[in-house]
Scaffold this motif. Structure first.
Motif, mmCIF file in Angstrom:
data_model
loop_
_atom_site.group_PDB
_atom_site.id
_atom_site.type_symbol
_atom_site.label_atom_id
_atom_site.label_comp_id
_atom_site.label_asym_id
_atom_site.label_seq_id
_atom_site.Cartn_x
_atom_site.Cartn_y
_atom_site.Cartn_z
ATOM 1 N N UNK A 13 -49.893 2.041 3.367
ATOM 2 C CA UNK A 13 -50.455 3.394 3.362
ATOM 3 C C UNK A 13 -49.459 4.414 2.863
ATOM 4 N N UNK A 14 -48.210 4.270 3.280
ATOM 5 C CA UNK A 14 -47.175 5.213 2.836
ATOM 6 C C UNK A 14 -46.987 5.146 1.321
ATOM 7 N N UNK A 15 -46.960 3.921 0.778
ATOM 8 C CA UNK A 15 -46.787 3.779 -0.662
ATOM 9 C C UNK A 15 -47.960 4.350 -1.440
ATOM 10 N N UNK A 16 -49.170 4.118 -0.968
ATOM 11 C CA UNK A 16 -50.356 4.632 -1.651
ATOM 12 C C UNK A 16 -50.429 6.152 -1.554
ATOM 13 N N UNK A 17 -50.037 6.688 -0.406
ATOM 14 C CA UNK A 17 -50.001 8.151 -0.256
ATOM 15 C C UNK A 17 -48.995 8.757 -1.226
ATOM 16 N N UNK A 47 -54.218 2.986 6.281
ATOM 17 C CA UNK A 47 -53.815 3.473 7.598
ATOM 18 C C UNK A 47 -54.876 3.158 8.657
ATOM 19 N N UNK A 48 -56.152 3.275 8.280
ATOM 20 C CA UNK A 48 -57.222 2.986 9.238
ATOM 21 C C UNK A 48 -57.153 1.526 9.678
ATOM 22 N N UNK A 49 -56.996 0.622 8.720
ATOM 23 C CA UNK A 49 -56.882 -0.790 9.060
ATOM 24 C C UNK A 49 -55.617 -1.064 9.867
ATOM 25 N N UNK A 50 -54.528 -0.390 9.533
ATOM 26 C CA UNK A 50 -53.275 -0.581 10.275
ATOM 27 C C UNK A 50 -53.434 -0.160 11.732
ATOM 28 N N UNK A 51 -54.124 0.946 11.976
ATOM 29 C CA UNK A 51 -54.355 1.385 13.349
ATOM 30 C C UNK A 51 -55.279 0.433 14.090
ATOM 31 N N UNK A 52 -56.242 -0.138 13.386
ATOM 32 C CA UNK A 52 -57.114 -1.125 14.018
ATOM 33 C C UNK A 52 -56.297 -2.336 14.471
ATOM 34 N N UNK A 53 -55.353 -2.769 13.617
ATOM 35 C CA UNK A 53 -54.504 -3.897 13.982
ATOM 36 C C UNK A 53 -53.567 -3.536 15.132
ATOM 37 N N UNK A 55 -55.746 6.184 3.059
ATOM 38 C CA UNK A 55 -56.405 6.372 4.352
ATOM 39 C C UNK A 55 -56.991 5.059 4.855
ATOM 40 N N UNK A 56 -57.584 4.285 3.954
ATOM 41 C CA UNK A 56 -58.137 2.995 4.352
ATOM 42 C C UNK A 56 -57.037 2.069 4.874
#
Length: 485
Positions: A191-195, A207-213, A204-205
């Motif tokens: 997410x950081x690299x894509x941002x 980060x969303x998946x990372x928070x789900x994990x 955002x996707x």
């Protein structure tokens, strides 16, 4: 009478069972009894050190690990690693930690845990190139060391996207053999690299998946009702500024607020002042409450003036163990907003610096941060917004009681007007202005937070208003952030 070999062996079996069962204090007694009879057993000394460390006897643990090394412990690099962890994490003796890690790598240049820990220490001091080199060495030795890959992804300088790292992060997340905890750390790095590359929807996707994990790894959720009820109990327990301990003539500067609200930046600004020693993230208040008070907030609110004075003395004893000779210190434990009522009874002269920023930026930034799984509100934007709202409600209560002793530091105002905002803060703390306060990006002290790289750079304005890149994704939580914020 000297114990026989069979008796020593029996004691070591008992000690091992106690250690494996998490009964560390009892295991210490058993190991010490065995070692009095047979003092030349390096593995027993190592295990004694482990149990002493787990039971909080850190200096004794250091000595036991050293004794094991001196006696020829097989795989002594692990003992050096454990000594380094005590020095860096508990005693704030980073130079000693670095020496231990370097010694571990002299003994075993392929010891990946030491490479990871030394790289992390380089990060704390802002040595990006040295950290990158060590993470790459770790990956060369162990291509599935996902910790090294994730940390490498998080080392990308602002505005740079190393496509090779980003591609490898994507490929790794497509594998089926990566556990939830690793998927979370890799996802946050992606997410950081894509941002950084401006691909906000994909970021955002990720980060969303990372928070789900992260939520899956934590196996727990945020209870909004319980968090709100604790807030109400604290305000009920501390309804007025009364029953204060006598003035001691010494008080820390407490820094609190939400994650990603500018607290590390504030600490680094104040660290430039000749009188101030930055102590980083200290868990002293919750530790004192747990060890000496009991039920919070009700029992804490019932402490009389002598009890509060005793707590203040114990606080200072613990500080002096870590920062001997410090004149004025900063205690940056973000959840200290919960303990302000008790803090002001322990230290009537204490100033509380509450860091704030644009609430949408703050919520987004917390959601994008890989926090410890115990910070369960971070997994969901709505939960982050709820935590932000109740923290500000409680700070408004403290402000109504303690007025100017509660100092609000606005991150966005600082970015726009750094000198004016910093000078106002320093003078409000009752100190003379020091120009070094504006040289925060040149500090060579260790920074052990996720903001380590931001505070090593000159100020930049892109973090203020960053939420606009994610306006669509934030629509669902804007109503959660009440207008009274």
């Amino acid at each position: 009478m000297t114990a026989s070999a069979n008796q020593v062996e029996a004691l070591l079996r008992i000690a091992s069972q106690l250690r494996e069962g998490g009964q560390y204090a009892e295991a210490v007694d058993a190991y010490e009894k065995a070692l009095r009879a047979a003092p030349l057993l390096p593995t027993a000394w190592y295990n004694l050190g482990l149990c002493q460390r787990m039971s909080g006897r850190l200096e004794a643990a250091l000595q036991s690990y050293q004794k094991a090394i001196a006696l020829g412990l097989p795989g002594a690099e692990e003992a050096h690693l454990n000594r380094a962890a005590i020095f860096a994490d508990a005693l704030r003796r980073e130079a000693d930690a670095e020496r231990e890690l370097e010694q571990a790598l002299r003994l075993n240049p392929s010891y990946v845990p030491a490479l990871l820990n030394l790289a992390n220490l380089h990060e704390d001091f802002g040595r990006r190139a040295a950290a990158v080199e060590l993470y790459e060495r770790a990956l060369a030795l162990d291509p599935v060391c996902w910790t090294a890959l994730a940390r490498l992804g998080n080392l990308l300088p602002r505005g740079e996207a190393l496509t090779g790292v980003t591609a490898r992060l994507r490929q790794t997340l497509e594998r089926n053999d990566v556990v939830a905890e690793d998927r979370a750390s890799l996802g946050f790095a992606l997410g950081r690299g894509l941002d950084a590359a401006g691909d906000y929807a994909a970021a955002f996707e990720a980060y969303r998946h990372a928070n789900r994990e992260s939520r899956a790894a934590a196996r727990s959720t945020y209870d909004r009702a319980a968090a709100g009820a604790l807030n109400e109990r604290i305000m009920a327990a501390f309804p007025r500024a009364s029953a204060r301990a006598e003035e001691t003539g010494w008080a820390p500067i407490f820094i609190c607020g939400m994650f990603r609200s500018g607290s590390t930046l504030v600490e680094q600004v104040l660290a430039g002042h000749k009188r101030i020693s930055p102590c980083g993230e200290l868990a002293l208040m919750p530790s004192l409450v747990r060890d000496a008070v009991g039920s919070f907030p009700e029992q804490a609110a019932m402490l009389d003036a002598p009890g509060c004075a005793d707590l203040a003395r114990e606080y200072r004893v613990r500080i002096s163990r870590l920062f001997a000779g410090a004149d004025l210190i900063t205690d940056k434990w973000l959840d200290n907003w919960l303990y302000v009522g008790l803090i002001k009874r322990m230290f009537p002269a204490a100033k509380i610096v509450h860091t704030v920023r644009n609430p949408l930026d703050n919520v987004l930034s917390v959601f994008f941060l890989h926090l410890d799984p115990s910070i369960v509100y971070a997994f969901d934007l709505g939960d982050v917004a709820h935590q932000l709202r109740i923290s500000r409600q409680l700070m408004a209560h403290w402000r109504s009681l303690y007025g100017e002793d509660i100092i609000e530091f606005d991150y966005d105002a600082f970015v726009a007007r750094p000198r004016e905002t910093a000078e106002r803060l320093v003078r409000t703390l009752g100190l003379e202005w020091d120009e070094e306060c504006l040289a925060f990006h040149r500090r060579d002290n260790a920074v052990k937070t996720a903001s380590v790289w931001q505070v090593r750079e000159q100020l930049y304005a892109t973090s203020s208003g960053r939420w606009r890149n994610y306006a669509r994704e934030l629509e669902g939580v804007r109503s959660e952030i009440a207008s009274d914020l």
